[in-house]
Design a protein around this motif. Structure first.
Motif, PDB file in Angstrom:
ATOM      1  N   ASP A 139      -6.303   9.113   0.786  1.00 25.82           N
ATOM      2  CA  ASP A 139      -4.938   8.681   1.082  1.00 25.82           C
ATOM      3  C   ASP A 139      -4.197   9.750   1.875  1.00 25.82           C
ATOM      4  OD1 ASP A 139      -2.612   7.102   0.995  1.00 25.82           O
ATOM      5  OD2 ASP A 139      -1.915   8.150  -0.791  1.00 25.82           O
TER       6      ASP A 139
ATOM      7  N   LEU B  40      -6.838   2.687  -1.132  1.00 28.27           N
ATOM      8  CA  LEU B  40      -6.083   1.647  -1.841  1.00 28.27           C
ATOM      9  C   LEU B  40      -6.994   0.857  -2.766  1.00 28.27           C
ATOM     10  CD1 LEU B  40      -3.451   0.150  -2.313  1.00 28.27           C
ATOM     11  CD2 LEU B  40      -3.984  -1.300  -0.335  1.00 28.27           C
TER      12      LEU B  40
ATOM     13  N   PHE C 154      -7.567   2.930  -5.880  1.00 24.97           N
ATOM     14  CA  PHE C 154      -6.368   2.982  -6.721  1.00 24.97           C
ATOM     15  C   PHE C 154      -6.182   1.672  -7.487  1.00 24.97           C
ATOM     16  CE2 PHE C 154      -4.548   6.325  -3.694  1.00 24.97           C
ATOM     17  CZ  PHE C 154      -4.749   7.364  -4.596  1.00 24.97           C
ATOM     18  N   VAL C 155      -6.449   0.552  -6.827  1.00 22.48           N
ATOM     19  CA  VAL C 155      -6.351  -0.750  -7.505  1.00 22.48           C
ATOM     20  C   VAL C 155      -7.385  -0.830  -8.621  1.00 22.48           C
ATOM     21  CG1 VAL C 155      -6.675  -3.236  -7.222  1.00 22.48           C
ATOM     22  CG2 VAL C 155      -5.380  -1.946  -5.510  1.00 22.48           C
TER      23      VAL C 155
ATOM     24  N   GLN D  80      -1.317   3.410  -5.609  1.00 22.19           N
ATOM     25  CA  GLN D  80      -1.148   2.221  -4.771  1.00 22.19           C
ATOM     26  C   GLN D  80       0.131   2.307  -3.938  1.00 22.19           C
ATOM     27  OE1 GLN D  80      -1.844  -1.587  -6.948  1.00 22.19           O
ATOM     28  NE2 GLN D  80      -2.694  -0.297  -8.547  1.00 22.19           N
ATOM     29  N   CYS D  81       1.204   2.716  -4.572  1.00 27.64           N
ATOM     30  CA  CYS D  81       2.485   2.837  -3.849  1.00 27.64           C
ATOM     31  C   CYS D  81       2.409   3.909  -2.772  1.00 27.64           C
ATOM     32  CB  CYS D  81       3.620   3.141  -4.829  1.00 27.64           C
ATOM     33  SG  CYS D  81       4.039   1.767  -5.922  1.00 27.64           S
TER      34      CYS D  81
ATOM     35  N   VAL E  86       5.307  -3.312  -5.440  1.00 27.69           N
ATOM     36  CA  VAL E  86       4.198  -2.972  -6.340  1.00 27.69           C
ATOM     37  C   VAL E  86       4.703  -2.126  -7.508  1.00 27.69           C
ATOM     38  CG1 VAL E  86       2.079  -1.603  -6.550  1.00 27.69           C
ATOM     39  CG2 VAL E  86       2.369  -3.173  -4.633  1.00 27.69           C
TER      40      VAL E  86
END
Length: 342
Positions: A70, A93, A96-97, A105-106, A135
């Motif tokens: 990220d 992402l 993270f999910v 995620q944010c 989110v």
């Protein structure tokens, strides 16, 4: 652990062997990458991030891998490697999910919004930044929501530099949440950014009052060096609505942008000289009058700063002494210096 999602992520980390020396090495590399990126040394930061990615991937440290990817994504984009940046974002992402990491995620969506800005898609950038806010809101993570909202304010300032009202509202919304969750460090940072937006919109008295609030918070926190720098700056900050120093985000040093004033004076001088030397030749006289009028028209002060680069986004550190179970909160990339200076 505050929520089941994070607890489950912690269980997965432990069961997959998170922690240990590879984690520490990856975390140290990740944090080194953050420092290099803040200094604008993107090529070196990319090299360091990629090493953190390799170590995390080989050791199976999913949290460290996603975090490094990220952080890497926006730096790649700012180096002109947009497609690679988006690819790094997509992998981060997805992880993270998988981990149920709302903060991650944010952060990833906020960085994607920054990539869209770099790609010249301001509308998509705003939509993506709003998705990051949503989110956090839907997950009930107020801190993640606040950080995403603050970054939305930054994105809006770039997307619509002539209309800062929405940006100011976003920063005020973020400020309200930080106060709700009693995160005073984030409160101080948001107050500083809000003050910048207010000053850019010409609301200098409100900007000064906002910086004074930030000074109180910094003093209460015991951040005396930052408080002293801000106090010194406030001594030169105008209380009225005429003129403002070009201080962007305390405690980064700021300067008044003098180029605009000098160019106006030069325009008046050249125009007067042209009229004087060419009186009787109408087109030269007209040209001289145009230059003089241009020099006399008031210009809004331009806000500049030095010591920062032009990146947007959020950055996430990792604790080298940790084991993958700690909650590392992303922080704003404090490098964007104002509307129109992207």
């Amino acid at each position: 652990m505050r929520r089941g999602g994070r607890f489950e992520a912690w269980v997965r980390d432990v069961s997959s062997g998170e922690g240990g020396e590879p984690w520490a090495e990856a975390a140290e590399l990740n944090n080194r990458g953050l420092s290099l990126a803040r200094e604008g040394r993107y090529s070196e930061a990319i090299t360091v991030y990629l090493r953190a990615v390799d170590i995390s991937r080989a050791a199976g440290h999913r949290k460290a891998l996603a975090t490094a990817l990220d952080n890497l994504s926006s730096v790649l984009a700012w180096s002109g490697r947009i497609e690679e940046g988006i690819a790094a974002h997509e992998e981060a992402l997805a992880i993270f999910v998988e981990l149920g990491d709302v903060d991650g995620q944010c952060a990833a969506l906020s960085n994607l919004a920054a990539i869209h800005v770099k790609s010249g898609w301001p509308g998509l950038a705003v939509a993506t930044a709003r998705r990051a806010v949503e989110v956090g809101r839907l997950a009930g993570d107020r801190s993640a929501e606040a950080l995403a909202t603050s970054h939305l304010g930054q994105i809006l300032a770039v997307a619509s530099p002539g209309d800062l009202a929405r940006s100011i509202k976003a920063h005020r919304d973020a400020l309200a949440i930080w106060r709700e969750v009693a995160d005073r460090k984030a409160e101080a940072a948001t107050l500083e950014t809000l003050a910048q937006r207010l000053a850019e919109s010409g609301q200098y008295s409100a900007a000064r009052a906002t910086l004074e609030q930030a000074l109180v918070v910094l003093t209460d926190l015991g951040h005396l060096e930052d408080a002293a720098a801000l106090k010194q700056f406030l001594e030169s900050f105008p209380a009225g609505k005429t003129g403002a120093p070009g201080h962007a985000i305390p405690p980064v040093p700021g300067v008044i942008s003098m180029f605009g004033c000098l160019s106006q004076l030069a325009s008046i001088g050249v125009g007067a000289f042209v009229i004087w030397k060419n009186w009787g030749t109408w087109w030269w006289v007209v040209a001289g009058v145009v230059l003089v009028v241009y020099g006399l028209v008031p210009k809004r002060p331009q806000f500049t700063s030095f010591g920062t680069s032009g990146t947007l986004g959020v950055s996430t550190p990792l604790d080298p002494g940790g084991d993958g179970r700690q909650e590392e909160r992303p922080t704003m990339t404090r490098a964007y210096t104002g509307a129109g200076h992207f």
